[in-house]
Structure formats: C-alpha cells, structure tokens
Write a protein that holds these residues in place. Sequence first.
Motif, PDB file in Angstrom:
ATOM      1  N   THR A  78       0.839  -1.195   0.000  1.00  0.00           N
ATOM      2  CA  THR A  78       0.000   0.000   0.000  1.00  0.00           C
ATOM      3  C   THR A  78       0.875   1.247   0.000  1.00  0.00           C
ATOM      4  N   PRO A  79       0.706   2.118  -0.994  1.00  0.00           N
ATOM      5  CA  PRO A  79       1.498   3.363  -1.009  1.00  0.00           C
ATOM      6  C   PRO A  79       1.254   4.175   0.259  1.00  0.00           C
ATOM      7  N   ARG A  80       2.298   4.843   0.732  1.00  0.00           N
ATOM      8  CA  ARG A  80       2.223   5.666   1.936  1.00  0.00           C
ATOM      9  C   ARG A  80       1.834   7.088   1.556  1.00  0.00           C
ATOM     10  N   GLN A  81       1.210   7.776   2.491  1.00  0.00           N
ATOM     11  CA  GLN A  81       0.874   9.181   2.315  1.00  0.00           C
ATOM     12  C   GLN A  81       2.083  10.025   2.713  1.00  0.00           C
ATOM     13  N   ALA A  82       2.156  11.241   2.244  1.00  0.00           N
ATOM     14  CA  ALA A  82       3.257  12.140   2.584  1.00  0.00           C
ATOM     15  C   ALA A  82       3.387  12.231   4.102  1.00  0.00           C
TER      16      ALA A  82
END
Length: 182
Positions: free
Chosen positions: A16-20
């Motif tokens: 899952t891509p991470r948020q900034a």
Amino acid sequence: MSSDDAWVGDAQPYLTPRQAGERDAWSEEAAARGRRGSQRLLAVEEVVDPPDFVREFLDLGPTDRPFVRRRLILLDGEPVEMADSYYPAHIARGTRLAERRKIPGGAVTLLAELGFTLEDEPLEDVFAATASPDQCAALGLPPSTPVLVLTRFTASTNGEPLEVSVMTMTRHLQYRQRKQAG
C-alpha cells in the motif's frame, strides 16, 4: 528477534502506497509492537546475471539487466533480515529505484507515483535454507544457521511484472489468511 516473539505477517501494508509524512511499512509495523524498525541500504545496481526466477517473472530477455535494491532490515538496531528487490530496467532507470538513496514511503509509493497500481494478492513463496557465509556475516549468525527465505512476486493490476523481493529472515513468521468474499 527470538522465535518466541509473536509476529504475524501481513503483506498488505507493504503493498500500500504511503501518504506524505507517513513512515514506511516496516517502521510502522515495528512501532506498533513497541519496537524500532529501520533499514540500511547496502547497494543499488544493475544485475548482469539475476536469478532465473527473477528473469522469468520479470519477463526479461537474455541480455536484460534488472536493477536490484539490497537492504539490511533492522529491529531495534539489530539485523533481522536481508531484502533484495529486483525491478525491470525499463521501470527503474531514471527513477529513485535506480539511485543509491532511500525512497520516501518506499518503492511501493514510488511505483504508485509512476502510475502503477499493485495487485492485491501477490504470490509469496517461503522456504527454509542454510544462510550463506555472506548472509551469516551481515545478519550476525553463526555458520550453517537456518533462515527463512520469502520471495514475493508482485505485478500491477494489469498484469505487468513490477518487482521480485527476496527476503532472508532470522525471525519466526506466522501468517493470517483472509477468506475471500464469495
């Protein structure tokens, strides 16, 4: 990490891509257990002769050279895993995947920024092996120590092969399986 530690593996956060501003999945997972997870980047290089299973999954021709990112995974400052992640050169070249520096949010986040959506259920293969002399040295193990080797084959939702990660572990690993909705 001792084999007494209850550590249930869940690959989903790693896909899952991470948020900034969010920590990488390993740091977050370790912190949730009151531990400190980190990693040390050992090398980023084009591989002249990748393992056959990498060449096959990434659909590489005989002269294609994938990039590999080699990392030492640490728990509370102690090595617990070696992780080698391979990427096709046409995806990695010219991106942070091919640079010797950390990637904010990890490779999954960068792949998402590049327009790739990872499949929800990559194939994972797990087997036991005897650690090589190099692995023993990096992981601080005595000769002939058994290790777990988990290989994750990840493609995009449209079937394009994106990554093969080979993780050599010193820790006990448990998995939870999810029942598919019928």
